[in-house]
Structures are given as C-alpha cells and as structure tokens.
Design a protein around this motif. Sequence first.
Motif: not given
Length: 765
Positions: A156, A270, A445, A154, A514
């Motif tokens: 982020r 994912y 994400w 990921k 998330e």
Amino acid sequence: MADIFKTAKGMFANVATSAKNAGSGNTLAPAGQFYRVTLRMGSIDDLFPDEITKAKGRMERLQVLGLFYYPLNHALSGKALEECWKWVEEHIKPKTKSSRDNFEFGMEEFVLTALEERVVACDPSPFKDVGSDYAEGGLPVETPGAPAPGDFAKIRIPGGYSMRWSLGSSDVFSQDSDPDYWSRLDGEESPELKDKALSLRKAHFPFGMEDSLFDHERAVWSANRALGKVPLVAKVERGPGVNGPWQPVNNATVGFQLIEPYEWKHGPDYDRRHLNTHPDVEDFIAKAENTGASSLDPKHPLKGNCHHTWGGQRGRGDPLKGTGVGGVVFSIKETPGFNAPHKTGRKLHRYVVDPAQCKKDRPDCRELHHDVPLAFLPPDPKTYPYAVWAQVNEDGEAGVIFTPSRMGGDRYRIRAYVAAADGKTLFDGKGTPSWKFDTGTMVVWRNIRISRFLRKATSDSFVYEKLWKETEPYSLNIHCGKDYLAWAGLSHGFTHPKKPLDTLRERFRTAFCEIEFDFDPDSDKVEEIPPEDYVEAYKTALSVAEAGMPTLPPGGRFYDLRRLFLSAEDAAHSDVVALFPMHSPRAYNEPLAATDESRLETTATGLTDAAFERVTDIIYRFMFPTFMRKIAKNGFLPGLTILQAGIIHSWGVLFAAKFKNPMALGGHATPYGAVAIFYGKDLWEKPPSPAGMDFDYAGLLAHELGHCLHRPHAPFADPGEPGAADGEENTEKHSGNDCVMAYKCCPDAEFCAKCLLALRGYDIV
C-alpha cells in the motif's frame, strides 16, 4: 510441513524444519551440513530520522501510511499535523484491530503497529470497519504446489494527492502560498520541480488540477525518504542434523532476487481487468503495460510493470550489468536506520521479546539494533540475474531495501537464497541455489481515503417561504415550497450514498486504487453538517468574498453581500435549499435608491449578464472554495471530504435558464481535498433527468473525485452539451470517446485508459 516463525516485527517466511525439505524447493544439501534461510520484513520505523515523539517524526510516519498529505517542510505542516493526528486518534484508531491479542493501542503504538501490519499486508487488512477480520502484515507466503489467492499481498502506498491550488481560485483564500517552500525542499529532483512550479505560479506551493498527479507526489516523496521503502531481512542458520540446534551463520552471502510473479488468475482479488467493460480501454492499457516488452525475456520478473518511459522502473539500467534491478528495485545505497546511522543521531533499538508482553522500563526488553551490511551487485549478473547480494552480520542476518514503484498494478515476487556460507558456494550444477525461500506475489495498490460524507440538510416538506415567494415575478410557476424543491431536483429527497459509494469503489479498483472510509458507508444515516461548523464556514466565506471583490476585473459594482445573502444563522436552517441562500435581484434592490451604486443591474425581464456573471464569480471564486476549505478542515484530514447539498445558490433556481444543463452544476471539486455534489433523486435516479442526461450519481462522484486527483475535463461532450471547449486542450491527457471526466453520457461511470493509468501513478504526458 513448514513452520511460520513470528516475531514482533511481523511474519517470518515459511522455512523447512528438516533436512529433507530444508528451504522452499531445495533439492541439494551439502554433505554433513544443513542450512536454512528465513525472510521477514524489517522495521520501517527504523528508517525515519526523527523519533515518533517529535512532530516531524509523526508527519513522516503518517505520510507513509497514507494519512498525511501535506509536504513535510511546508509552512503549515505543523498545523496540519495537529488536525490530522487528532482525526486519526478519534476516527481511525478506534476502528482498528491489531494482530496482537489484547494489545491496547495508544496513538504512538497504533502508528508503529500500522507500519508493521499495513504497508505490506494480505487482505482483509487493518483499518477496516469494526467487526471485520484482520491479517498480519508481512510478506505473502508461497503455498507449495499451485499458487492460491492467499499467496498475494498488497503493497500500500498513498494515492490521495489532491489538488492544492487552482488557476481559477483567488489568492485571498489560498492557504498554500509559501514563498520559501522550494528553498526548504531537499530532494534530488527538486531543481527540476522548482523551476517548473515557479514558471507556473511563482510563490505558490504546487500543485493544481492542471498539474499531474505524478509530479505532485514526486515532490512530496522527495522530502520523505522513507516513502516507498520496504526493508527485507534474511537470516541464515546452520544445523548439524535433523533435530540438532540451529545456529546463525556469520560468514554467509545472501542473494535477493526478483522472480517471475504469479499469473493474475491465481489472485482474483488483486486483479482489476474483469471490472472494465470497454475493450478499447483494455487494449490501450495492455499496450502501455507492454511498452518495450519485445526486448524482454518472456519470464522477465518485471514484465507487465510500468516502463520507465511512463515513469516506472522497467527498462531502467542494464540487466547484463545487474543495474536493471540493483539500484532500481533493490537499493545499493546506504539507507540510514538500516545499513547506516541516522545523521540526526537517532539511536535504534529492537525488541527482543514481544512488545505486548514488555514493560518499557525493563532493561532486558530491548537491545541495540545491529545494522546489516550494504547490498551490492553480484560478481556475475548474467549468471545471477535480477539480484543483489549482501553479507550477513554477526547475527547471521543480511538485508536489502526493497523499493517498489509507485505504479498501481506493478507486481513483485522475491527469492532470498544462500549464495555462499562457510567458504562454500551453495548452488547446484544448473546455477540454482540449494537453500532458498520464495515469497508470494506483492501487488502495488494506491490507497485513497474519504474522511467525511456530509449533508447540508434540506426539509422535504417546505422551503423558507420568503425565498420561494421572491420567485413570483420571474414566471417560474412556483406556488409553494414543494414546487421550489422540484426545481432543485429534490421532490423525492437526496440520493443515499451507499450504492454510489460502492460503485465508486469498484470504478477506482480498475486503477488499482483502494478506497477506504473513515465513516460507515453502509449506515442509513448521513452525517449532517454541524450547525456551528456551517455557520463558521458561511461567515468566513462572506468575509473572504468582501475582501476579494476589489481584486475582480475593474468596472464592476461592489454589492452589499450581507444584504444579498441570508445571514449565516438563517442559512443554517434545514428549510433553506441552497448552500448559499440569496435574495432575488428585485428583493435586493427594492430598498435601494435608483442612484445607489450597490444596486444590481437589472433588465425588464431579469438581470444583466454582467451583473449575473459578477455575482456568480464572487460565489465561485471566493465564497464556495472558502466554505469548502473550512468544511474540509483546511485539507488537513487524512482523506477527502464530500458534501451533499440541494443547490449551490438560490439563483440556480431563479435563473435556471442561464444554466443550460443542470448537470453542469451538479458537482464541484475544490482545493484542499473537497467535493460538493448537488441536486436530488429527481435528477440522478429518475432518467431521463431534467438535463436529458444518463449520468448517474456514481458518475458524478467519480468525475469530481477525478478532479481532486488532478484529472482535467475530457474533450468529448454530447451534442449540445457544454464542456467540449473546456477540454479541447486536454486531448493528449485522455483517450477514447468514453470517459467519466467528459460532459458525456457515461452510465458506467468509467474512466478512460489514460485516466486509469494516471490514477495508477503513470506519467501520462
């Protein structure tokens, strides 16, 4: 077998240790000379112009980690930092593990390590609850052969930009009024944003629910240039033979190339497509993701990523000239702290041994940082597609700043290869590099935190006697406290948040968001508002309401709010169902003379509409948002605050007929990242509810958090339900007939396609 080389800066890529397989997938080795190329993340911390010991340096770093959402140059950013830093230290740091064994965190070490291990990381990630696993940060490593779920990581980025201002709110309590904000904003896009903001509300810092999430975060990103930047460093080495020593090459050129990402089937954790149940949602999203796809190579590395017409990267520049990647996905401009000095004069160092084993006073522990040369477009972009090149420095290192988009779900896979070394071009006859390394797939994400879930305690056995007895003249057949609780949907108590929060997390996963918690969502106990916090918030709300009454439309009366509402101390007790307990109009008027201008205007059967609207206007315009601001600690926390309570005010029971549908008052989102949700199990867990709705608690949470994140009401409502007019002008902001943002039966608590795209970061309007 490949080795994994680890450094204090994270994870080196897999590289070969023999001439036979030197580099991932190499098939050609120049006679008498072997090379290898490794790839790692550089230091994100180096990109910040200010040291972490300075206030601005702390803000910058927390913001990149998704822990600080105030703009860096806002007048209140200093106060916000104090509260936020303290919260992270007390509520997040203690739950976090590092990949370094026995490494004791101080706050500054915690933040620096989080930058290394969290921004790009495989699951499970740091910042999970105590007892969970962790993974080292760094680039995902390609597994030889078929890709595996572990070949994904990921990227982020912050996703919790909540509204800070509302057109329905009063300036009396607004803390974000900062007349000089825009003059201090130093960003490339600031003139356009400034004009837009000033046309909406003059001196206020944006942004409200009526604005887009896209514009809000764009303004914040323009003030923090480290947001969205991932430094990549490749190292080229030569070896004379299989077992000979490897030496850095200081006359090489490295290519950084985008390559086709893995299919979703290889990384199910994912992917979010299997979570949706409505085909029309997937059809709409698929069309958005494929905008402009007809002109693409089927194996284009950005295929499926957000198109530039939606605010993304795909389709920008000219791939034949190399500008479809260079200057878009890979920076070819100077980046202070990476390939240029900081204007602030910040001096950069790097560890030469593991900092966990290093004492800061050891002179041999750190050395001066060596910048890498600036990346540039390759000489023939058609032959060397989707790439930028960079020369190595004296250490044999070349680097580039990787700038993924802000759009959740965008995928990237990167190859580092040796384009030339020792005066030789290192490609085979088909234009394939001989010495290369391929990463796994990185997926963007968006991270959203919920910092607090609080409950205004309500007794499940009795209600403040005075309040339920005051209902007797209003023919509600309330003969005891339990009858009163039934009117508030609380005969069986509150809904426990565990299951709804699980569902909420799944629903937001459909938007590549998330959700993480600063508390234990699985705990049997729900944190109650500390009485002292409640009393302070309640008193502040009353004071703001008294100051705000003169700003209401003229012609109305000025009521004695200290007599209409219970005292803060009495209101804090658990036997008071309402967040704002208040007396009935008859009880309020009883001691007042008929000529007293502070009397409530009544009718033979109750209260005039004008009086009712004025009192509820005072509550919703002044008291409620002020109370929520205090409970949410002025919006300074890293995440959102959710408050669970019985009813918002006592007249919600007394004049229930005026609220045709209790669900319409089931929740409220306010500025400062705060949400309140009302009523109990009777309404949300025992369908059909008194409102005749099939709108569950998870749907309520999703609806209100959607408001926090700039999603307006959808224009669709069930027959006879309110909300259609409220959302009529929002038709272009929603799609389809099923959306949790509508006043509509929505048992799956799902967002429509445009909501999902907006939450992913798309510019949908």
